[in-house]
Write an enzyme that holds these catalytic residues in place. Structure first.
Site, PDB file in Angstrom:
ATOM      1  N   ASP A  95       0.851  -1.326   0.071  1.00 56.67           N
ATOM      2  CA  ASP A  95       0.056   0.009   0.038  1.00 56.67           C
ATOM      3  C   ASP A  95       0.903   1.157  -0.074  1.00 56.67           C
ATOM      4  O   ASP A  95       0.477   2.255   0.498  1.00 56.67           O
ATOM      5  CB  ASP A  95      -1.115  -0.094   1.413  1.00 56.67           C
ATOM      6  CG  ASP A  95      -0.003  -0.455   2.683  1.00 56.67           C
ATOM      7  OD1 ASP A  95       1.154  -0.286   2.558  1.00 56.67           O
ATOM      8  OD2 ASP A  95      -0.737  -0.880   3.489  1.00 56.67           O
ATOM      9  N   GLU A 117      -0.748  -9.073  -1.316  1.00 58.92           N
ATOM     10  CA  GLU A 117      -1.268  -8.581   0.151  1.00 58.92           C
ATOM     11  C   GLU A 117      -2.342  -7.668  -0.245  1.00 58.92           C
ATOM     12  O   GLU A 117      -2.593  -6.600   0.260  1.00 58.92           O
ATOM     13  CB  GLU A 117      -0.087  -7.751   0.924  1.00 58.92           C
ATOM     14  CG  GLU A 117      -0.583  -7.571   2.171  1.00 58.92           C
ATOM     15  CD  GLU A 117       0.422  -6.814   3.178  1.00 58.92           C
ATOM     16  OE1 GLU A 117       1.150  -7.494   3.928  1.00 58.92           O
ATOM     17  OE2 GLU A 117       0.453  -5.676   3.285  1.00 58.92           O
ATOM     18  N   GLU A 131      -1.849   4.935   3.232  1.00 55.82           N
ATOM     19  CA  GLU A 131      -1.888   3.508   2.863  1.00 55.82           C
ATOM     20  C   GLU A 131      -3.216   3.009   2.600  1.00 55.82           C
ATOM     21  O   GLU A 131      -3.541   2.316   1.362  1.00 55.82           O
ATOM     22  CB  GLU A 131      -1.255   2.725   3.706  1.00 55.82           C
ATOM     23  CG  GLU A 131       0.116   3.207   4.006  1.00 55.82           C
ATOM     24  CD  GLU A 131       0.693   3.991   4.926  1.00 55.82           C
ATOM     25  OE1 GLU A 131      -0.196   4.633   5.601  1.00 55.82           O
ATOM     26  OE2 GLU A 131       1.801   4.176   5.357  1.00 55.82           O
ATOM     27  N   HIS A 205       6.729   3.896  13.605  1.00 65.99           N
ATOM     28  CA  HIS A 205       7.086   4.889  12.588  1.00 65.99           C
ATOM     29  C   HIS A 205       5.908   5.327  11.838  1.00 65.99           C
ATOM     30  O   HIS A 205       5.992   6.083  11.097  1.00 65.99           O
ATOM     31  CB  HIS A 205       7.980   3.989  11.460  1.00 65.99           C
ATOM     32  CG  HIS A 205       7.105   2.955  10.607  1.00 65.99           C
ATOM     33  ND1 HIS A 205       6.796   3.323   9.193  1.00 65.99           N
ATOM     34  CD2 HIS A 205       6.856   1.891  10.812  1.00 65.99           C
ATOM     35  CE1 HIS A 205       6.102   2.206   8.840  1.00 65.99           C
ATOM     36  NE2 HIS A 205       6.046   1.336   9.890  1.00 65.99           N
ATOM     37  N   ARG A 207       2.864   7.397  10.158  1.00 73.53           N
ATOM     38  CA  ARG A 207       2.673   8.780  10.226  1.00 73.53           C
ATOM     39  C   ARG A 207       1.549   9.189  11.036  1.00 73.53           C
ATOM     40  O   ARG A 207       1.823  10.266  11.693  1.00 73.53           O
ATOM     41  CB  ARG A 207       2.093   8.933   8.701  1.00 73.53           C
ATOM     42  CG  ARG A 207       1.869  10.518   8.294  1.00 73.53           C
ATOM     43  CD  ARG A 207       1.671  10.366   6.642  1.00 73.53           C
ATOM     44  NE  ARG A 207       2.683  10.139   5.902  1.00 73.53           N
ATOM     45  CZ  ARG A 207       3.428  10.954   5.071  1.00 73.53           C
ATOM     46  NH1 ARG A 207       3.045  12.223   5.081  1.00 73.53           N
ATOM     47  NH2 ARG A 207       4.254  10.367   4.377  1.00 73.53           N
ATOM     48  N   HIS A 238      13.395   4.109  13.301  1.00 73.98           N
ATOM     49  CA  HIS A 238      13.346   4.299  11.899  1.00 73.98           C
ATOM     50  C   HIS A 238      13.781   5.506  11.619  1.00 73.98           C
ATOM     51  O   HIS A 238      14.315   6.359  12.205  1.00 73.98           O
ATOM     52  CB  HIS A 238      11.717   4.542  11.804  1.00 73.98           C
ATOM     53  CG  HIS A 238      11.257   4.136  10.364  1.00 73.98           C
ATOM     54  ND1 HIS A 238      11.260   5.072   9.414  1.00 73.98           N
ATOM     55  CD2 HIS A 238      10.651   3.241   9.541  1.00 73.98           C
ATOM     56  CE1 HIS A 238      10.764   4.758   8.055  1.00 73.98           C
ATOM     57  NE2 HIS A 238      10.727   3.660   8.509  1.00 73.98           N
TER      58      HIS A 238
HETATM   59  N1  UDP Z   1      12.374  -4.515  10.143  1.00 76.08           N
HETATM   60  C1  UDP Z   1      13.875  -4.714  10.098  1.00 76.08           C
HETATM   61  N2  UDP Z   1      14.505  -4.002  10.694  1.00 76.08           N
HETATM   62  C2  UDP Z   1      14.382  -3.282  11.792  1.00 76.08           C
HETATM   63  C3  UDP Z   1      12.912  -2.891  11.790  1.00 76.08           C
HETATM   64  C4  UDP Z   1      12.315  -3.710  11.277  1.00 76.08           C
HETATM   65  O1  UDP Z   1      14.282  -5.582   9.166  1.00 76.08           O
HETATM   66  O2  UDP Z   1      15.188  -2.610  12.511  1.00 76.08           O
HETATM   67  C5  UDP Z   1      11.451  -5.186   9.363  1.00 76.08           C
HETATM   68  C6  UDP Z   1      10.485  -6.218  10.167  1.00 76.08           C
HETATM   69  O3  UDP Z   1      10.891  -7.140  10.237  1.00 76.08           O
HETATM   70  C7  UDP Z   1       9.167  -6.058   9.220  1.00 76.08           C
HETATM   71  C8  UDP Z   1       9.501  -4.848   8.383  1.00 76.08           C
HETATM   72  O4  UDP Z   1      11.129  -4.385   8.585  1.00 76.08           O
HETATM   73  O5  UDP Z   1       9.525  -7.121   8.026  1.00 76.08           O
HETATM   74  C9  UDP Z   1       8.627  -3.899   8.720  1.00 76.08           C
HETATM   75  O6  UDP Z   1       8.750  -2.526   8.310  1.00 76.08           O
HETATM   76  P1  UDP Z   1       8.247  -1.357   8.518  1.00 76.08           P
HETATM   77  O7  UDP Z   1       7.795  -1.340  10.054  1.00 76.08           O
HETATM   78  O8  UDP Z   1       8.978  -0.241   8.332  1.00 76.08           O
HETATM   79  O9  UDP Z   1       6.803  -1.056   7.631  1.00 76.08           O
HETATM   80  P2  UDP Z   1       5.416  -1.747   7.777  1.00 76.08           P
HETATM   81  O10 UDP Z   1       5.490  -3.122   7.844  1.00 76.08           O
HETATM   82  O11 UDP Z   1       4.654  -0.921   8.964  1.00 76.08           O
HETATM   83  O12 UDP Z   1       5.009  -1.311   6.405  1.00 76.08           O
END
Ligand code: UDP
Length: 390
Positions: A95, A117, A131, A205, A207, A238
């Protein structure tokens, strides 16, 4: 058959890397990976963990000023790249602005679109923003919608999407996490923990949480640290300055609160596997934690991933300081209650989603897949081998 995978952010890389590996395990599939440049450092770090070199990097002409300038630049650059690549199918994930722009650019080039997804819905365009809007806009132009769960597929059918365009595949993040977890790493941050200390992993992280939300989360962490002298918090911050600055101002130098750089994916999973509790507003982390039966308190007012909440492995707590402290204390102070959240397995997938996706794409393209050389139907180890055959 030639497919293009479009990825711009860390979660897109993590969730599409297994699709790439599954596709490349079939000798008659060509894959081109386009790194959009929406995020660079985090996406590059994730690609490195999958030994993945993009076939194309967009030279994104974006000054970082707004979502409209980002989306405009992405549609324009992706439009030109796809016109040149001429794939049979463009695959986008999730998204993000990159996912939406990839789908739009493919549609405008009359190239079929597959959405990995698909069908997640919060029902609120403002939460998560942008998103919810991006994923809803992809749906009607996607030829194939790969829903991670039955609930996600139901959302799509309720919006009138034809049954023949919706497939329940599981979430590809489970393919990734199970493969990566085999590495069994001991990152430095784990070796710094004292014997007997319990670890709480924190990520934030979104928004919607920038500013007050992140500040409340930090304040709750300080309160919990003071209440439990055997708890160590690990918070990989982040890279977004709106998050990073607040976290640094609130938590820098605090005892037993480790604010660290983003962890490489295998290191992050090693910490996840070894922690007592997760506090997170991340989508991917909500999906990964149940694989290791780690309870998650979700730092959001609502989630489009209700499956873990229904299964009892996650709980929505939002970003109110007192609520976070109360809900975390219920688990940190009562092991029976915490263990009750660890009973179910992962409702998001079984680790075989990517192969299902590749097979459906092949059917759509009327291509008979050549079976993998190693084992019929097996997914190559993520990141193993295989340079793109574009
Ligand atoms: N992740 C990572 N290192 C970190 C923090 C998160 O590899 O220090 C991975 C986590 O395992 C997951 C993904 O990043 O697979 C999640 O990313 P994020 O939270 O940025 O995005 P969202 O999933 O909320 O879109």
């Amino acid at each position: 058959m030639k497919i293009v995978l479009v990825a711009g952010t860390r979660p897109e890389v993590i969730k599409l890397a297994p699709v790439r590996a599954a596709a490349l395990s079939h000798p008659n599939v060509c894959v081109e990976w386009i790194a959009t440049g929406q995020h660079t450092t985090l996406a590059d770090q994730a690609m490195e963990m999958f030994t993945l070199r993009p076939d194309r990097r967009l030279a994104l002409d974006w000054d970082g000023s707004s979502l409209t300038s980002l989306t405009g630049a992405l549609v324009s650059e992706l439009g030109a790249a796809l016109a040149d690549a001429k794939p049979d199918m463009v695959v986008v994930q999730g998204d993000t602005a990159s996912a939406f722009s990839g789908a739009a650019a493919a549609h405008l080039n009359r190239i079929p679109v597959a959405h990995v997804e698909a069908g997640l819905r919060s029902g609120d365009f403002a939460n998560p923003f942008p998103e919810e809007g991006f994923r809803r806009l992809i749906t009607p132009i996607a030829d194939l919608n790969f829903a991670p769960t039955r609930d996600a597929a139901k959302n799509l059918r309720n919006e009138g999407i034809a049954r023949g365009k919706v497939f329940v595949t599981g979430n590809t993040v489970i393919d990734a996490v199970l493969e990566i977890a085999k590495q069994d790493r001991v990152p430095e941050v784990l070796s710094r923990a004292k014997p007997g200390e319990r670890l709480v992993l924190v990520t934030t992280h979104r928004r919607e949480n920038w500013g007050e939300g992140v500040s409340n989360i930090c304040s709750a962490i300080r309160a919990l640290r003071s209440a439990y002298n055997d708890i160590r918090f690990i918070l990989p911050a982040h890279l977004n300055p709106r998050v990073r600055d607040t976290v640094a101002a609130e938590l820098a130098g605090e005892d037993r609160i480790e604010v660290i750089e983003p962890l490489a994916y295998p290191d992050f999973i090693a910490v996840l596997k070894n922690c007592t509790l997760v506090l997170s507003d991340s989508g991917g982390v909500q999906e990964e934690a149940p694989s290791f039966r780690i309870p998650v308190l979700v730092l959001r007012e609502r989630t489009e991933r209700m499956e873990a909440v229904k299964a009892g492995t996650a709980k929505l707590v939002g970003t109110d300081r007192e609520t976070i402290v109360r809900e975390a204390s219920r688990l940190l102070g009562d092991e029976t209650r915490r263990r009750a959240m660890m009973r179910s397995g992962n409702p998001f997938g079984d680790g075989k989603s990517s192969e299902r996706i590749v097979r459906e794409i092949a059917k759509f393209c009327r291509v008979t897949l050549a079976e993998p050389a190693n084992a019929a139907g097996a997914i190559n180890p993520v990141g193993a081998a295989a340079s793109a055959r574009a």
